[in-house]
Design a protein around this motif. Structure first.
Motif, PDB file in Angstrom:
ATOM      1  N   THR A  38     -53.351 -24.885 -34.895  1.00  0.00           N
ATOM      2  CA  THR A  38     -52.143 -24.056 -34.897  1.00  0.00           C
ATOM      3  C   THR A  38     -51.054 -24.657 -34.011  1.00  0.00           C
ATOM      4  OG1 THR A  38     -52.979 -22.723 -33.046  1.00  0.00           O
ATOM      5  CG2 THR A  38     -53.544 -21.986 -35.271  1.00  0.00           C
ATOM      6  N   THR A  39     -49.846 -24.113 -34.132  1.00  0.00           N
ATOM      7  CA  THR A  39     -48.728 -24.621 -33.340  1.00  0.00           C
ATOM      8  C   THR A  39     -48.807 -24.177 -31.888  1.00  0.00           C
ATOM      9  OG1 THR A  39     -47.374 -22.713 -33.999  1.00  0.00           O
ATOM     10  CG2 THR A  39     -47.157 -24.743 -35.310  1.00  0.00           C
ATOM     11  N   GLY A  40     -49.654 -23.211 -31.593  1.00  0.00           N
ATOM     12  CA  GLY A  40     -49.805 -22.711 -30.227  1.00  0.00           C
ATOM     13  C   GLY A  40     -50.919 -21.692 -30.159  1.00  0.00           C
ATOM     14  N   LEU A  41     -50.993 -20.989 -29.048  1.00  0.00           N
ATOM     15  CA  LEU A  41     -52.110 -20.079 -28.807  1.00  0.00           C
ATOM     16  C   LEU A  41     -51.701 -18.609 -28.810  1.00  0.00           C
ATOM     17  CD1 LEU A  41     -53.926 -22.107 -26.000  1.00  0.00           C
ATOM     18  CD2 LEU A  41     -54.495 -21.993 -28.439  1.00  0.00           C
ATOM     19  N   ASN A  42     -50.554 -18.310 -29.398  1.00  0.00           N
ATOM     20  CA  ASN A  42     -50.104 -16.928 -29.515  1.00  0.00           C
ATOM     21  C   ASN A  42     -50.119 -16.531 -30.989  1.00  0.00           C
ATOM     22  OD1 ASN A  42     -48.700 -14.480 -29.675  1.00  0.00           O
ATOM     23  ND2 ASN A  42     -47.329 -15.012 -28.000  1.00  0.00           N
ATOM     24  N   PRO A  43     -51.123 -15.760 -31.416  1.00  0.00           N
ATOM     25  CA  PRO A  43     -51.239 -15.417 -32.842  1.00  0.00           C
ATOM     26  C   PRO A  43     -50.013 -14.704 -33.403  1.00  0.00           C
ATOM     27  CG  PRO A  43     -53.219 -14.781 -31.651  1.00  0.00           C
ATOM     28  CD  PRO A  43     -52.202 -15.163 -30.617  1.00  0.00           C
TER      29      PRO A  43
END
Length: 210
Positions: A38-43
């Motif tokens: 994913t692009t980051g860790l905030n769904p």
């Protein structure tokens, strides 16, 4: 019982009855192991860039039944996030639209329990898409391999620290490394962890975490 009630409530929100199979009782000894990059860790704000999944049947990883999809992001990925997921813009040239990717994933998963490493994150970010497209979050049972690993570790007291890092678990179980930051490879390695652990778990423990 409570889980069944929640799923019945979810089922009412389905926008498309073609996905009712997600709520059916799964076949015994069949699982899907998946991983997302994913692009980051905030769904809530980040996006899926790739999904890897593999089917486990009884005690076998079905290498001929795998899924490996690159997903088109809504905006260009930045250099900082590339350092984490190692997916470059060139890797996404033939990426598919998110809706097509999610529908393909749902068809692949079916009603099987979903196995993963810190799987709640993957379920949360996938559910962001499924809520938009079909009206519900993923209803499948979840199986967390780090939780099973924790239950199998012998400790001198309940307060003793247990290292649950992926690399630590892999090393402890003598599982070969296939290459990191590749969703399908991560799914396959996690499958191997699950198969090594599932017969070691205490008899009264349950795999399902959600």
């Amino acid at each position: 019982m409570f889980k069944k009630l929640i799923n019945n409530l979810k089922k009412r929100n389905l926008k498309d009855n073609n996905f009712e199979y997600l709520f059916e009782e799964p076949a015994k000894d069949e699982y899907v192991c998946l991983d997302c990059e994913t692009t980051g860790l905030n769904p809530k704000k980040d996006e899926i860039l790739s999904i890897g999944a593999v089917i486990i049947k009884k005690n076998k990883i079905l290498m001929r039944q795998t899924l490996n999809i690159f997903v088109k992001p809504s905006r260009n990925i930045n250099s900082e996030s590339i350092k984490i997921h190692q997916i470059r813009p060139v890797d996404l040239q033939n990426a598919v639209e998110p809706k097509d990717a999610i529908f393909e994933l749902l068809k692949f998963i079916g009603n099987r329990p979903i196995v993963g490493y810190y799987i709640k994150f993957d379920i949360a970010i996938i559910s962001k898409y499924t809520k938009e497209y079909i009206g519900v979050s993923l209803p499948n049972h979840q199986i967390e391999v780090s939780s099973i690993y924790f239950k199998t570790k012998k400790r001198s007291s309940e307060y003793e620290f247990v290292d649950l890092k992926f690399d630590t678990i892999m090393k402890e179980l003598e599982i070969p490394e296939l290459g990191k930051h590749d969703a399908l490879n991560d799914a396959i390695m996690t499958s191997m962890i699950f198969l090594k652990l599932k017969d070691k778990a205490p008899a009264n423990s349950t795999f399902y975490t959600g």
